[in-house]
Design a protein around this motif. Structure first.
Motif, PDB file in Angstrom:
ATOM      1  N   ASP A 186       0.832  -1.208   0.000  1.00 48.28           N
ATOM      2  CA  ASP A 186       0.000   0.000   0.000  1.00 48.28           C
ATOM      3  C   ASP A 186       0.868   1.259   0.000  1.00 48.28           C
ATOM      4  O   ASP A 186       0.563   2.231  -0.704  1.00 48.28           O
ATOM      5  N   ASP A 187       1.930   1.261   0.807  1.00 42.40           N
ATOM      6  CA  ASP A 187       2.847   2.408   0.835  1.00 42.40           C
ATOM      7  C   ASP A 187       3.527   2.606  -0.518  1.00 42.40           C
ATOM      8  O   ASP A 187       3.695   3.736  -0.983  1.00 42.40           O
ATOM      9  N   ILE A 188       3.929   1.517  -1.135  1.00 43.17           N
ATOM     10  CA  ILE A 188       4.598   1.595  -2.442  1.00 43.17           C
ATOM     11  C   ILE A 188       3.649   2.221  -3.464  1.00 43.17           C
ATOM     12  O   ILE A 188       4.023   3.143  -4.189  1.00 43.17           O
ATOM     13  N   GLY A 189       2.405   1.720  -3.505  1.00 42.40           N
ATOM     14  CA  GLY A 189       1.421   2.251  -4.442  1.00 42.40           C
ATOM     15  C   GLY A 189       1.135   3.722  -4.213  1.00 42.40           C
ATOM     16  O   GLY A 189       1.030   4.509  -5.163  1.00 42.40           O
ATOM     17  N   GLU A 190       1.028   4.097  -2.954  1.00 43.63           N
ATOM     18  CA  GLU A 190       0.749   5.500  -2.607  1.00 43.63           C
ATOM     19  C   GLU A 190       1.907   6.414  -3.027  1.00 43.63           C
ATOM     20  O   GLU A 190       1.700   7.455  -3.625  1.00 43.63           O
ATOM     21  N   LYS A 191       3.132   6.002  -2.711  1.00 42.11           N
ATOM     22  CA  LYS A 191       4.314   6.825  -3.048  1.00 42.11           C
ATOM     23  C   LYS A 191       4.487   6.989  -4.556  1.00 42.11           C
ATOM     24  O   LYS A 191       4.912   8.040  -5.025  1.00 42.11           O
ATOM     25  N   LEU A 192       4.193   5.917  -5.303  1.00 40.07           N
ATOM     26  CA  LEU A 192       4.420   5.953  -6.745  1.00 40.07           C
ATOM     27  C   LEU A 192       3.179   6.338  -7.544  1.00 40.07           C
ATOM     28  O   LEU A 192       3.267   6.585  -8.752  1.00 40.07           O
ATOM     29  N   GLY A 193       2.021   6.369  -6.887  1.00 38.55           N
ATOM     30  CA  GLY A 193       0.783   6.709  -7.588  1.00 38.55           C
ATOM     31  C   GLY A 193       0.355   5.621  -8.570  1.00 38.55           C
ATOM     32  O   GLY A 193      -0.133   5.924  -9.649  1.00 38.55           O
ATOM     33  N   ILE A 194       0.538   4.369  -8.161  1.00 36.18           N
ATOM     34  CA  ILE A 194       0.115   3.247  -9.010  1.00 36.18           C
ATOM     35  C   ILE A 194      -0.832   2.353  -8.229  1.00 36.18           C
ATOM     36  O   ILE A 194      -0.841   2.364  -6.995  1.00 36.18           O
ATOM     37  N   SER A 195      -1.642   1.589  -8.948  1.00 32.21           N
ATOM     38  CA  SER A 195      -2.667   0.769  -8.298  1.00 32.21           C
ATOM     39  C   SER A 195      -2.051  -0.366  -7.494  1.00 32.21           C
ATOM     40  O   SER A 195      -0.936  -0.820  -7.769  1.00 32.21           O
ATOM     41  N   ARG A 196      -2.822  -0.838  -6.537  1.00 30.81           N
ATOM     42  CA  ARG A 196      -2.394  -1.944  -5.677  1.00 30.81           C
ATOM     43  C   ARG A 196      -2.127  -3.190  -6.510  1.00 30.81           C
ATOM     44  O   ARG A 196      -1.172  -3.927  -6.258  1.00 30.81           O
ATOM     45  N   SER A 197      -2.962  -3.428  -7.538  1.00 31.64           N
ATOM     46  CA  SER A 197      -2.763  -4.616  -8.376  1.00 31.64           C
ATOM     47  C   SER A 197      -1.462  -4.515  -9.169  1.00 31.64           C
ATOM     48  O   SER A 197      -0.740  -5.508  -9.309  1.00 31.64           O
ATOM     49  N   ASN A 198      -1.124  -3.331  -9.681  1.00 28.18           N
ATOM     50  CA  ASN A 198       0.151  -3.150 -10.393  1.00 28.18           C
ATOM     51  C   ASN A 198       1.339  -3.331  -9.448  1.00 28.18           C
ATOM     52  O   ASN A 198       2.363  -3.886  -9.834  1.00 28.18           O
ATOM     53  N   VAL A 199       1.189  -2.872  -8.219  1.00 26.59           N
ATOM     54  CA  VAL A 199       2.246  -3.059  -7.226  1.00 26.59           C
ATOM     55  C   VAL A 199       2.437  -4.550  -6.967  1.00 26.59           C
ATOM     56  O   VAL A 199       3.564  -5.052  -6.958  1.00 26.59           O
ATOM     57  N   SER A 200       1.334  -5.256  -6.800  1.00 29.95           N
ATOM     58  CA  SER A 200       1.400  -6.692  -6.520  1.00 29.95           C
ATOM     59  C   SER A 200       2.072  -7.447  -7.668  1.00 29.95           C
ATOM     60  O   SER A 200       2.958  -8.281  -7.443  1.00 29.95           O
ATOM     61  N   ILE A 201       1.691  -7.139  -8.901  1.00 31.08           N
ATOM     62  CA  ILE A 201       2.289  -7.783 -10.074  1.00 31.08           C
ATOM     63  C   ILE A 201       3.778  -7.453 -10.145  1.00 31.08           C
ATOM     64  O   ILE A 201       4.617  -8.325 -10.383  1.00 31.08           O
ATOM     65  N   GLY A 202       4.122  -6.185  -9.908  1.00 36.93           N
ATOM     66  CA  GLY A 202       5.522  -5.755  -9.948  1.00 36.93           C
ATOM     67  C   GLY A 202       6.363  -6.443  -8.889  1.00 36.93           C
ATOM     68  O   GLY A 202       7.490  -6.876  -9.155  1.00 36.93           O
ATOM     69  N   LEU A 203       5.819  -6.569  -7.688  1.00 33.20           N
ATOM     70  CA  LEU A 203       6.552  -7.228  -6.604  1.00 33.20           C
ATOM     71  C   LEU A 203       6.768  -8.713  -6.906  1.00 33.20           C
ATOM     72  O   LEU A 203       7.838  -9.257  -6.630  1.00 33.20           O
ATOM     73  N   LYS A 204       5.759  -9.349  -7.501  1.00 34.86           N
ATOM     74  CA  LYS A 204       5.922 -10.764  -7.873  1.00 34.86           C
ATOM     75  C   LYS A 204       7.029 -10.923  -8.917  1.00 34.86           C
ATOM     76  O   LYS A 204       7.832 -11.856  -8.838  1.00 34.86           O
ATOM     77  N   GLU A 205       7.090 -10.008  -9.872  1.00 35.28           N
ATOM     78  CA  GLU A 205       8.149 -10.081 -10.881  1.00 35.28           C
ATOM     79  C   GLU A 205       9.522  -9.860 -10.243  1.00 35.28           C
ATOM     80  O   GLU A 205      10.483 -10.576 -10.548  1.00 35.28           O
ATOM     81  N   LEU A 206       9.614  -8.894  -9.355  1.00 34.08           N
ATOM     82  CA  LEU A 206      10.891  -8.634  -8.679  1.00 34.08           C
ATOM     83  C   LEU A 206      11.307  -9.817  -7.809  1.00 34.08           C
ATOM     84  O   LEU A 206      12.494 -10.131  -7.710  1.00 34.08           O
ATOM     85  N   GLN A 207      10.335 -10.482  -7.198  1.00 33.44           N
ATOM     86  CA  GLN A 207      10.643 -11.673  -6.418  1.00 33.44           C
ATOM     87  C   GLN A 207      11.121 -12.799  -7.336  1.00 33.44           C
ATOM     88  O   GLN A 207      12.049 -13.531  -6.989  1.00 33.44           O
ATOM     89  N   ALA A 208      10.499 -12.928  -8.514  1.00 35.28           N
ATOM     90  CA  ALA A 208      10.924 -13.958  -9.467  1.00 35.28           C
ATOM     91  C   ALA A 208      12.362 -13.713  -9.925  1.00 35.28           C
ATOM     92  O   ALA A 208      13.117 -14.660 -10.152  1.00 35.28           O
ATOM     93  N   TRP A 209      12.746 -12.459 -10.056  1.00 34.44           N
ATOM     94  CA  TRP A 209      14.123 -12.113 -10.427  1.00 34.44           C
ATOM     95  C   TRP A 209      15.071 -12.298  -9.235  1.00 34.44           C
ATOM     96  O   TRP A 209      16.285 -12.319  -9.401  1.00 34.44           O
ATOM     97  N   GLY A 210      14.523 -12.386  -8.025  1.00 35.71           N
ATOM     98  CA  GLY A 210      15.359 -12.511  -6.831  1.00 35.71           C
ATOM     99  C   GLY A 210      15.913 -11.180  -6.363  1.00 35.71           C
ATOM    100  O   GLY A 210      16.921 -11.139  -5.652  1.00 35.71           O
ATOM    101  N   LEU A 211      15.249 -10.073  -6.748  1.00 39.73           N
ATOM    102  CA  LEU A 211      15.759  -8.742  -6.430  1.00 39.73           C
ATOM    103  C   LEU A 211      15.157  -8.123  -5.177  1.00 39.73           C
ATOM    104  O   LEU A 211      15.660  -7.116  -4.685  1.00 39.73           O
TER     105      LEU A 211
END
Length: 169
Positions: A28-53
């Motif tokens: 929620d904090d990430i979405g608020e700071k960047l002005g992006i939806s919660r679903s986009n944050v969730s998808i982005g975090l899953k991709e970053l986790q898949a990369w191991g970052l």
């Protein structure tokens, strides 16, 4: 940088925010700071986790998941390089190996196979070099990078010395 590494803009923004933020952040904090939806944050975090970052954790007494980036820039470099290798280099090697198993029926086929063999050798050599680099400590890798063109000068000097020694024989 993210788009150059094959990561979309939103994922890159999420990673950049986590990288420059000292404390773990929840979605929620990430979405608020960047002005992006919660679903986009969730998808982005899953991709970053898949990369191991990014790493996921929980804080005592809080049910939310928190995220942090890898702290060490050398580790980030290693993770990105290893993931690019897994996604790009290894499949290329596999396709080249499969292509080399096919018998050449014509001179054109033989020429094509020779070219693919040369490409396979180059990519395989780069892959082996990558393995060697992954085993180096961050300090050794930094020293190697700082050497830059001095390595070429050293190799040229070696070739001159070996050429002179061969003439003396």
């Amino acid at each position: 940088m993210g788009s150059r590494w094959g990561i979309n803009r939103t994922v890159g923004q999420i990673y950049a925010l986590l990288f420059v933020t000292e404390r773990p952040m929840h979605a929620d904090d990430i979405g608020e700071k960047l002005g992006i939806s919660r679903s986009n944050v969730s998808i982005g975090l899953k991709e970053l986790q898949a990369w191991g970052l990014v790493r996921q954790s929980r804080l005592p007494g809080d049910r939310r998941e928190y995220f942090t980036s890898l702290g060490d820039v050398w580790e980030i470099f290693r993770v990105v390089a290893a993931e690019r290798r897994r996604r790009e280099v290894l499949p290329t090697l596999s396709v080249l190996r499969e292509s080399l198993l096919v018998k050449a029926g014509t001179p054109d086929d033989a020429f094509a196979q020779q070219r693919m063999r040369e490409m396979h050798e180059l990519v395989d050599m780069a892959n082996t070099w990558f393995d060697d680099m992954q085993r180096l400590s961050p300090e050794s890798m930094a020293q190697l990078m700082k050497m830059g063109s001095r390595v070429q000068k050293l190799l040229s000097a070696k070739d001159r010395l070996l050429g002179a020694a061969a003439k003396d024989e």
